[in-house]
Design a protein around this motif. Sequence first.
Motif, PDB file in Angstrom:
ATOM      1  N   LEU A  76       0.835  -1.274   0.012  1.00 31.66           N
ATOM      2  CA  LEU A  76      -0.132   0.257  -0.027  1.00 31.66           C
ATOM      3  C   LEU A  76       0.688   1.327   0.159  1.00 31.66           C
ATOM      4  O   LEU A  76       0.503   2.113  -0.589  1.00 31.66           O
ATOM      5  N   TYR A 104      -0.441   5.256  -0.556  1.00 28.73           N
ATOM      6  CA  TYR A 104      -1.261   5.452   0.711  1.00 28.73           C
ATOM      7  C   TYR A 104      -0.605   6.089   1.476  1.00 28.73           C
ATOM      8  O   TYR A 104       0.733   5.525   2.075  1.00 28.73           O
ATOM      9  N   PRO A 149      -4.015   4.379   5.186  1.00 28.38           N
ATOM     10  CA  PRO A 149      -4.902   3.502   4.736  1.00 28.38           C
ATOM     11  C   PRO A 149      -5.873   2.752   5.790  1.00 28.38           C
ATOM     12  O   PRO A 149      -4.996   2.544   6.866  1.00 28.38           O
ATOM     13  N   THR A 198     -10.454   6.451  -3.505  1.00 28.87           N
ATOM     14  CA  THR A 198      -9.001   5.796  -3.275  1.00 28.87           C
ATOM     15  C   THR A 198      -9.078   4.578  -3.286  1.00 28.87           C
ATOM     16  O   THR A 198      -8.029   3.815  -2.603  1.00 28.87           O
ATOM     17  N   ASP A 212      -7.923   5.321   1.497  1.00 32.38           N
ATOM     18  CA  ASP A 212      -7.059   6.237   2.159  1.00 32.38           C
ATOM     19  C   ASP A 212      -7.966   7.227   3.037  1.00 32.38           C
ATOM     20  O   ASP A 212      -8.972   7.529   2.388  1.00 32.38           O
TER      21      ASP A 212
END
Length: 285
Positions: free
Chosen positions: A127, A132, A135, A168, A261
């Motif tokens: 991620l 991110y 997250p 996101t 996110d």
Amino acid sequence: MVVVDDGILDSNRLDFFNSNGYLVLDSFAGPDEVQSMRLRMDQLLDQFDCSTRASIFSTTNQQQSTDDYFYESAENISFFFEEKAFDDEGNLKQPKKLSINKVGHALHEKDPVFKSFSSSKKVSGLLCSLGYRRPIAIQSMYIFKQPGIGGEVVPHQDNSFLYTNPPTCTGLWLALEDATLTNGCLWAIPGSHKRGLVRRFIRGENGVTFDKPFPSYDENDFVPIEVKSGSLVILHGDVIHRSSENKSSVSRHAYSLHVVDTDGCKWAEDNWIRRKVDPEPLYAS
């Protein structure tokens, strides 16, 4: 292609993902991890009393099949049957373990085995390399794709259901069995994420509805994503993807995790998921 232990994607993989909207990472989970998740699900199914309340899950009739049990599953471990699991009298046509469509939607929070994978260093590293900053795992599912009755999942975008402003959502789809053309592997339209979000699944006072009609797609635009057990498929929130019915004699188990996110992004209040307690971030950069 073998992912490194920390999950960080190199530039070639990032370029492929950004261009196509999906990416396959072979051997993301080892055989022991896969086995532990499958064994844990066996235990959860053994404990599940199918005479108690549960729902039938359908993507072809999702608005009508959404009920309080579905809403409450956002913070629970809930069980959903296949549409074709019952006969005309409402009785299961096969054993309980061969009748469940999926289990969701908070395995990543409520169960230690699935939480361990979902919050692992390699998932966080992945991620982070996708950009991110803060997250949260907002939804998880164990998907069975049962032999002979595993239901179709119609073309869709994950951002339709799990919307933030700006969008996101990323889907992480882990194969717990080989996914093939015959047992219902994923299919995606490469590059379709670049055309933006088509429609949203909105929750209002009278239930849920899509804000626009169901679009049609050319089947020739889809490409199959056949993967081995332990492989991870990363799906951009806007990439159009689907899976067919499983008419084979072989199941296609998978664990799916969706992440959004929360750094500079607002969770839409009209999403179907409404949490009483905000999830803890996987990390904060």
